[in-house]
Motif scaffolding. Structure first.
Motif, PDB file in Angstrom:
ATOM      1  N   LEU A   1     -25.643 -61.187  26.699  1.00  0.00           N
ATOM      2  CA  LEU A   1     -26.001 -62.260  25.772  1.00  0.00           C
ATOM      3  C   LEU A   1     -27.500 -62.553  25.820  1.00  0.00           C
ATOM      4  O   LEU A   1     -28.185 -62.627  24.786  1.00  0.00           O
ATOM      5  N   LEU A   2     -28.032 -62.689  27.031  1.00  0.00           N
ATOM      6  CA  LEU A   2     -29.473 -62.954  27.188  1.00  0.00           C
ATOM      7  C   LEU A   2     -30.298 -61.823  26.586  1.00  0.00           C
ATOM      8  O   LEU A   2     -31.315 -62.052  25.933  1.00  0.00           O
TER       9      LEU A   2
ATOM     10  N   LEU B   1     -16.365 -64.800  23.543  1.00  0.00           N
ATOM     11  CA  LEU B   1     -16.865 -66.065  22.999  1.00  0.00           C
ATOM     12  C   LEU B   1     -18.087 -65.911  22.112  1.00  0.00           C
ATOM     13  O   LEU B   1     -19.023 -66.688  22.195  1.00  0.00           O
TER      14      LEU B   1
ATOM     15  N   PRO C   1     -21.317 -60.327  30.717  1.00  0.00           N
ATOM     16  CA  PRO C   1     -21.563 -60.939  29.414  1.00  0.00           C
ATOM     17  C   PRO C   1     -22.819 -61.818  29.390  1.00  0.00           C
ATOM     18  O   PRO C   1     -23.478 -61.931  28.363  1.00  0.00           O
ATOM     19  N   ASN C   2     -23.164 -62.428  30.540  1.00  0.00           N
ATOM     20  CA  ASN C   2     -24.365 -63.267  30.562  1.00  0.00           C
ATOM     21  C   ASN C   2     -25.627 -62.420  30.359  1.00  0.00           C
ATOM     22  O   ASN C   2     -26.518 -62.783  29.593  1.00  0.00           O
TER      23      ASN C   2
ATOM     24  N   LEU D   1     -20.359 -69.127  29.794  1.00  0.00           N
ATOM     25  CA  LEU D   1     -20.849 -67.752  29.827  1.00  0.00           C
ATOM     26  C   LEU D   1     -22.269 -67.599  29.291  1.00  0.00           C
ATOM     27  O   LEU D   1     -22.561 -66.665  28.554  1.00  0.00           O
ATOM     28  N   THR D   2     -23.138 -68.528  29.616  1.00  0.00           N
ATOM     29  CA  THR D   2     -24.553 -68.316  29.284  1.00  0.00           C
ATOM     30  C   THR D   2     -25.232 -67.742  30.510  1.00  0.00           C
ATOM     31  O   THR D   2     -24.586 -67.177  31.386  1.00  0.00           O
ATOM     32  N   ALA D   3     -26.524 -67.907  30.544  1.00  0.00           N
ATOM     33  CA  ALA D   3     -27.352 -67.338  31.605  1.00  0.00           C
ATOM     34  C   ALA D   3     -26.759 -67.520  33.003  1.00  0.00           C
ATOM     35  O   ALA D   3     -26.756 -66.601  33.809  1.00  0.00           O
ATOM     36  N   ARG D   4     -26.298 -68.723  33.263  1.00  0.00           N
ATOM     37  CA  ARG D   4     -25.821 -68.997  34.614  1.00  0.00           C
ATOM     38  C   ARG D   4     -24.487 -68.344  34.905  1.00  0.00           C
ATOM     39  O   ARG D   4     -24.062 -68.282  36.047  1.00  0.00           O
ATOM     40  N   GLY D   5     -23.802 -67.914  33.865  1.00  0.00           N
ATOM     41  CA  GLY D   5     -22.493 -67.314  34.074  1.00  0.00           C
ATOM     42  C   GLY D   5     -21.451 -68.326  34.514  1.00  0.00           C
ATOM     43  O   GLY D   5     -20.422 -67.988  35.066  1.00  0.00           O
TER      44      GLY D   5
END
Lengths: 301, 301
Positions: free
Chosen positions: A149-150, A128, A145-146, B128-132
């Motif tokens: 990405l961070l 994504l 991936p989190n 799929l950001t920080a929190r997954g």
């Protein structure tokens, strides 16, 4: 093979795995990067460009150090040092020297350029991203991936911090750094790399357009920033910007794989770009001009 | 209700949908942001803080303008103007004025702080950001996650660009801006917001620790940057940093919803923090001190 022991130590043993070694976990021990070893390990005798690359790697290792907590700094080290080297950083140093500056004046900017590139490279992998393609199954992942990405997002501010903290605090020093920060922000943002990635999302965009906004713009800013920091005139700064843009396009096109006739067109385009590039070097004098001409040919760049 | 027509025009009609209006597509026409309208539309008579917020919004509308291509600048405008307002920006202006500076000296930095926050806010949404956590099904999406992610990454360099391009080019101007850039980079990176997001990934981390690194750090840098740009002494800068950190923690804790006994503990903690904060204002003189004390109570912040 003309590889000194020194170089071998500096760039690590290519048989090491692509993960941070355990030193990374110990605060204040510098990370050794195995991933880029092959580039310098080629059969070319260390040259002007190899020395520049070495100095940039060295500076990167001094500024990106292992700190606590390891949950943050371990992936940071991994992604910074496993990203491929981007020649915009070397362009920045070379442009600084070409206009009569000292390598150290451009070192922070060169490091920041490599970090900006490492940030984009790190953000490319997670599913994504820009392409909207989930390649989770094919890419060898070390972190989720989190985390990736961070970390990708966290790498870029380090470049700005290094740059902003770098200058000699003289009036001209602060002013040059301030100007270079504007250039860097544009290389990263919607006029540069991010803009290129947006273009890539459009199906009708030609690959060349994307390359001009990404690699072209990064190298253009690299050339301009080096000339600014080395105290070049406005004319010299603009020549280095144009030279950088062409070099970036050649580098980007060279990496891109086209099929059939497109490949023939690519070779023609590269030839054409090189001729244009050399025109930008007219007016500069000294040994450094020859070295700048060799930018295209050294395979470590 | 003490709302002037002027305010209403400035902040848009709250009945408008949360999307950019068609003006956005026309170059050089400023975007009007409906999303934050309710904040100023409350029953509080426009005060010192409301005026600061208005000035920041106004500056943001002047610097974030619709440009071509719309594929890039339309989502950019949408996400910048629909992110909630962060009070670290107002803290920056107020700290500048408290040490005797003029609002304009801190305006670019305040805008950059709001953009840094808008960037983190934009990056929070995609799956799929920080929190997954994939919350694709529940979040109302205007753009695909790839566009949202790219835009989030592209917003932060604009903050750096505005800041780097802002100063009066005097010696002290360049030097102050350079110093502020270091503060901003740290507020964003692994010592600040990104570090807090990493902490949040660890299951054992207390919410307070995360809030200290995110909202606390952003407001601390806001206070310090304002004082630097307003020409404050080192002592004043550090006082504003400490005051900002506490304000940020109070703001962060207030927003956070806890359950049962934890909520009681939160109220106690906020009371304790406020008492600590007011100690940092000792030594400052004039009307601005009272206004700074009111930071906690104005609901528009």
């Amino acid at each position: 093979m003309a590889i000194s022991l020194n170089l071998l130590q500096l760039h690590g043993n290519p048989s090491l795995p692509k993960f941070p070694n355990s030193n990374w976990l110990r605060p204040a021990v510098y990370f050794r990067a195995p991933a880029r070893a092959t580039v310098v390990m080629s059969q070319i005798t260390p040259s002007y460009w190899a020395a520049i690359n070495e100095d940039i790697d060295d500076h990167l290792r001094r500024v990106i150090i292992a700190k606590d907590p390891p949950a943050v700094y371990e992936p940071l080290g991994h992604f910074v040092f496993s990203a491929p080297r981007n020649s915009a950083a070397a362009m920045c140093i070379a442009a600084c020297e070409l206009v009569g500056g000292h390598r150290d004046q451009a070192m922070a900017a060169a490091t920041a350029l490599q970090l900006i590139y490492a940030a984009t490279y790190t953000r490319e992998y997670p599913p994504l991203t820009a392409r909207g393609i989930s390649n989770a199954a094919v890419v060898d992942r070390v972190y989720g991936p989190n985390i990736q990405l961070l970390t990708g997002v966290g790498i870029a501010p380090i470049g700005f911090e290094i740059l902003a903290g770098s200058c000699d605090l003289s009036e001209s020093g602060s002013e040059r750094v301030r100007r270079v920060m504007v250039e860097m922000a544009r290389a990263m943002g919607s006029e540069g790399w991010i803009g290129g990635q947006f273009k890539e999302l459009e199906e009708v965009t030609a690959a060349e357009e994307v390359i001009e906004m990404t690699e072209g713009e990064l190298h253009a800013r690299g050339g301009a920033c080096g000339a600014i920091l080395g105290g070049g005139s406005e004319e010299e700064i603009e020549k280095m910007r144009k030279y950088g843009r062409i070099v970036g396009m050649v580098k980007g096109l060279s990496k891109k794989v086209f099929g059939g006739k497109e490949n023939e067109r690519k070779r023609e385009k590269i030839k054409e770009l090189k001729a244009l590039a050399f025109k930008e070097l007219e007016g500069f004098k000294g040994q450094k001009v020859d070295q700048m001409c060799n930018f295209f040919d050294f395979e470590g760049l």
